[in-house]
Write a protein that holds these residues in place. Structure first.
Motif, PDB file in Angstrom:
ATOM      1  N   TYR A 170       0.854  -1.230   0.044  1.00 47.42           N
ATOM      2  CA  TYR A 170      -0.084  -0.245  -0.088  1.00 47.42           C
ATOM      3  C   TYR A 170       0.930   1.165  -0.308  1.00 47.42           C
ATOM      4  O   TYR A 170       1.809   1.434   0.804  1.00 47.42           O
ATOM      5  CB  TYR A 170      -0.906  -0.198   1.248  1.00 47.42           C
ATOM      6  CG  TYR A 170      -1.980  -1.046   1.196  1.00 47.42           C
ATOM      7  CD1 TYR A 170      -3.045  -1.076   0.400  1.00 47.42           C
ATOM      8  CD2 TYR A 170      -1.635  -2.231   1.989  1.00 47.42           C
ATOM      9  CE1 TYR A 170      -4.090  -1.973   0.503  1.00 47.42           C
ATOM     10  CE2 TYR A 170      -2.613  -3.216   1.768  1.00 47.42           C
ATOM     11  CZ  TYR A 170      -3.984  -3.153   1.148  1.00 47.42           C
ATOM     12  OH  TYR A 170      -4.623  -4.150   0.987  1.00 47.42           O
ATOM     13  N   ALA A 185       0.037   4.009  -4.888  1.00 51.99           N
ATOM     14  CA  ALA A 185      -1.072   3.009  -5.667  1.00 51.99           C
ATOM     15  C   ALA A 185      -0.551   1.940  -4.986  1.00 51.99           C
ATOM     16  O   ALA A 185       0.179   1.631  -4.263  1.00 51.99           O
ATOM     17  CB  ALA A 185      -0.397   3.097  -6.920  1.00 51.99           C
ATOM     18  N   LEU A 217       0.086  -2.033  -5.140  1.00 50.24           N
ATOM     19  CA  LEU A 217       0.725  -3.157  -5.774  1.00 50.24           C
ATOM     20  C   LEU A 217       0.625  -4.304  -5.324  1.00 50.24           C
ATOM     21  O   LEU A 217       0.614  -4.870  -4.280  1.00 50.24           O
ATOM     22  CB  LEU A 217       2.355  -2.654  -5.823  1.00 50.24           C
ATOM     23  CG  LEU A 217       2.940  -1.358  -6.028  1.00 50.24           C
ATOM     24  CD1 LEU A 217       4.596  -1.430  -5.911  1.00 50.24           C
ATOM     25  CD2 LEU A 217       2.622  -1.012  -7.793  1.00 50.24           C
ATOM     26  N   GLU A 230       2.084  -8.224  -6.216  1.00 53.87           N
ATOM     27  CA  GLU A 230       3.028  -8.772  -6.605  1.00 53.87           C
ATOM     28  C   GLU A 230       3.227 -10.195  -6.139  1.00 53.87           C
ATOM     29  O   GLU A 230       2.310 -10.773  -5.439  1.00 53.87           O
ATOM     30  CB  GLU A 230       4.528  -8.258  -6.117  1.00 53.87           C
ATOM     31  CG  GLU A 230       4.844  -6.766  -6.298  1.00 53.87           C
ATOM     32  CD  GLU A 230       5.932  -6.163  -5.730  1.00 53.87           C
ATOM     33  OE1 GLU A 230       6.990  -6.558  -6.331  1.00 53.87           O
ATOM     34  OE2 GLU A 230       5.782  -5.582  -4.628  1.00 53.87           O
ATOM     35  N   VAL A 255       3.417  -7.189 -12.429  1.00 52.37           N
ATOM     36  CA  VAL A 255       3.127  -6.072 -11.585  1.00 52.37           C
ATOM     37  C   VAL A 255       1.743  -5.690 -11.753  1.00 52.37           C
ATOM     38  O   VAL A 255       1.801  -4.964 -12.985  1.00 52.37           O
ATOM     39  CB  VAL A 255       4.240  -5.190 -10.830  1.00 52.37           C
ATOM     40  CG1 VAL A 255       3.507  -4.310  -9.803  1.00 52.37           C
ATOM     41  CG2 VAL A 255       5.359  -5.861 -10.604  1.00 52.37           C
ATOM     42  N   THR A 308      -1.007  -2.519 -10.864  1.00 50.33           N
ATOM     43  CA  THR A 308      -1.139  -1.276  -9.845  1.00 50.33           C
ATOM     44  C   THR A 308      -2.698  -1.070  -9.720  1.00 50.33           C
ATOM     45  O   THR A 308      -3.355  -1.166 -10.927  1.00 50.33           O
ATOM     46  CB  THR A 308      -0.175  -0.211 -10.551  1.00 50.33           C
ATOM     47  OG1 THR A 308      -0.754   0.053 -11.675  1.00 50.33           O
ATOM     48  CG2 THR A 308       0.945  -0.387 -10.370  1.00 50.33           C
ATOM     49  N   LYS A 357      -5.314   4.371  -5.808  1.00 52.48           N
ATOM     50  CA  LYS A 357      -5.890   4.304  -4.534  1.00 52.48           C
ATOM     51  C   LYS A 357      -7.307   4.539  -4.370  1.00 52.48           C
ATOM     52  O   LYS A 357      -8.047   4.280  -3.728  1.00 52.48           O
ATOM     53  CB  LYS A 357      -5.254   5.456  -3.794  1.00 52.48           C
ATOM     54  CG  LYS A 357      -5.350   5.127  -2.067  1.00 52.48           C
ATOM     55  CD  LYS A 357      -4.309   4.426  -1.566  1.00 52.48           C
ATOM     56  CE  LYS A 357      -4.098   4.809  -0.105  1.00 52.48           C
ATOM     57  NZ  LYS A 357      -3.452   3.732   0.570  1.00 52.48           N
ATOM     58  N   PHE A 377      -7.519  -1.911 -12.971  1.00 51.77           N
ATOM     59  CA  PHE A 377      -6.189  -2.124 -12.661  1.00 51.77           C
ATOM     60  C   PHE A 377      -5.285  -2.274 -14.164  1.00 51.77           C
ATOM     61  O   PHE A 377      -5.808  -2.359 -15.135  1.00 51.77           O
ATOM     62  CB  PHE A 377      -5.921  -3.357 -11.779  1.00 51.77           C
ATOM     63  CG  PHE A 377      -6.029  -4.658 -12.411  1.00 51.77           C
ATOM     64  CD1 PHE A 377      -5.158  -5.191 -13.383  1.00 51.77           C
ATOM     65  CD2 PHE A 377      -7.219  -5.357 -12.349  1.00 51.77           C
ATOM     66  CE1 PHE A 377      -5.407  -6.436 -14.121  1.00 51.77           C
ATOM     67  CE2 PHE A 377      -7.436  -6.571 -12.805  1.00 51.77           C
ATOM     68  CZ  PHE A 377      -6.606  -7.159 -13.720  1.00 51.77           C
ATOM     69  N   TYR A 378      -3.880  -1.951 -13.625  1.00 51.15           N
ATOM     70  CA  TYR A 378      -3.048  -1.906 -14.967  1.00 51.15           C
ATOM     71  C   TYR A 378      -1.702  -2.977 -14.747  1.00 51.15           C
ATOM     72  O   TYR A 378      -1.282  -3.022 -13.432  1.00 51.15           O
ATOM     73  CB  TYR A 378      -2.365  -0.332 -15.088  1.00 51.15           C
ATOM     74  CG  TYR A 378      -3.527   0.642 -15.297  1.00 51.15           C
ATOM     75  CD1 TYR A 378      -4.063   0.842 -16.663  1.00 51.15           C
ATOM     76  CD2 TYR A 378      -3.921   1.337 -14.010  1.00 51.15           C
ATOM     77  CE1 TYR A 378      -5.069   1.727 -16.565  1.00 51.15           C
ATOM     78  CE2 TYR A 378      -5.100   2.275 -14.225  1.00 51.15           C
ATOM     79  CZ  TYR A 378      -5.399   2.442 -15.578  1.00 51.15           C
ATOM     80  OH  TYR A 378      -6.749   3.290 -15.700  1.00 51.15           O
ATOM     81  N   HIS A 382       2.016  -4.383 -15.359  1.00 51.51           N
ATOM     82  CA  HIS A 382       3.301  -3.654 -15.791  1.00 51.51           C
ATOM     83  C   HIS A 382       4.157  -5.024 -15.738  1.00 51.51           C
ATOM     84  O   HIS A 382       4.122  -5.907 -14.880  1.00 51.51           O
ATOM     85  CB  HIS A 382       4.064  -2.736 -14.621  1.00 51.51           C
ATOM     86  CG  HIS A 382       2.860  -1.615 -14.356  1.00 51.51           C
ATOM     87  ND1 HIS A 382       2.705  -0.756 -15.226  1.00 51.51           N
ATOM     88  CD2 HIS A 382       1.985  -1.527 -13.136  1.00 51.51           C
ATOM     89  CE1 HIS A 382       1.901   0.337 -14.576  1.00 51.51           C
ATOM     90  NE2 HIS A 382       1.339  -0.339 -13.631  1.00 51.51           N
ATOM     91  N   LEU A 413       6.720   0.833 -14.036  1.00 54.12           N
ATOM     92  CA  LEU A 413       5.706   1.177 -13.621  1.00 54.12           C
ATOM     93  C   LEU A 413       4.924   2.434 -14.472  1.00 54.12           C
ATOM     94  O   LEU A 413       3.843   2.904 -14.383  1.00 54.12           O
ATOM     95  CB  LEU A 413       5.535   1.891 -11.972  1.00 54.12           C
ATOM     96  CG  LEU A 413       5.695   0.667 -11.090  1.00 54.12           C
ATOM     97  CD1 LEU A 413       5.812   1.342  -9.702  1.00 54.12           C
ATOM     98  CD2 LEU A 413       4.740  -0.362 -11.165  1.00 54.12           C
TER      99      LEU A 413
END
Length: 119
Positions: A63, A66, A68, A70, A78, A80, A83, A93-94, A96, A106
């Motif tokens: 936290y 943003a 993450l 993992e 990953v 993201t 918030k 979500f995105y 990476h 990122l």
């Protein structure tokens, strides 16, 4: 009477606090050619997440500005989450790639998807 009013105020404030953690069960969908494909279901508990697929490892949640996600089977992936999305039932979500050619991985989005809350 003062103590009753204070107790009531504290009780009311406790229920009105917003959570800043992901909690609950969601459907995990990935965007592919402008349509969403459900991949799995995911359960969030405080700082870890678990997929329903038994072969997927437990992941960790970080936290910050943003959120993450993992520790997938593909360790270079990953996810993201902005918030401001936490309070919604449908979370954008995105994705990476840690092995990205850019200086900060990122900054480069390789995919996106949605988490839809299961009630």
């Amino acid at each position: 009477m003062k103590y009753f009013a204070l107790l009531f105020a504290l009780f009311f404030i406790n229920f009105k606090q917003k959570t800043d953690k992901l909690i609950g069960r969601y459907s995990y969908l990935i965007e592919d050619n402008n349509s969403y494909i459900q991949k799995d279901k995911i359960t969030f508990k405080d700082s870890v997440f678990v997929f329903d697929n038994k072969y997927m490892p437990k992941g960790k949640i970080s936290y910050g500005n943003a959120i993450l996600l993992e520790n997938f089977i593909n360790t270079s992936l990953v996810i993201t989450i902005p918030k401001n999305q936490i309070e919604k039932d449908t979370i954008e979500f995105y994705m990476h790639d840690k092995n990205s050619s850019s200086a900060n991985y990122l900054d480069e989005v390789t995919g996106k998807g949605r988490l839809i809350k299961i009630k």
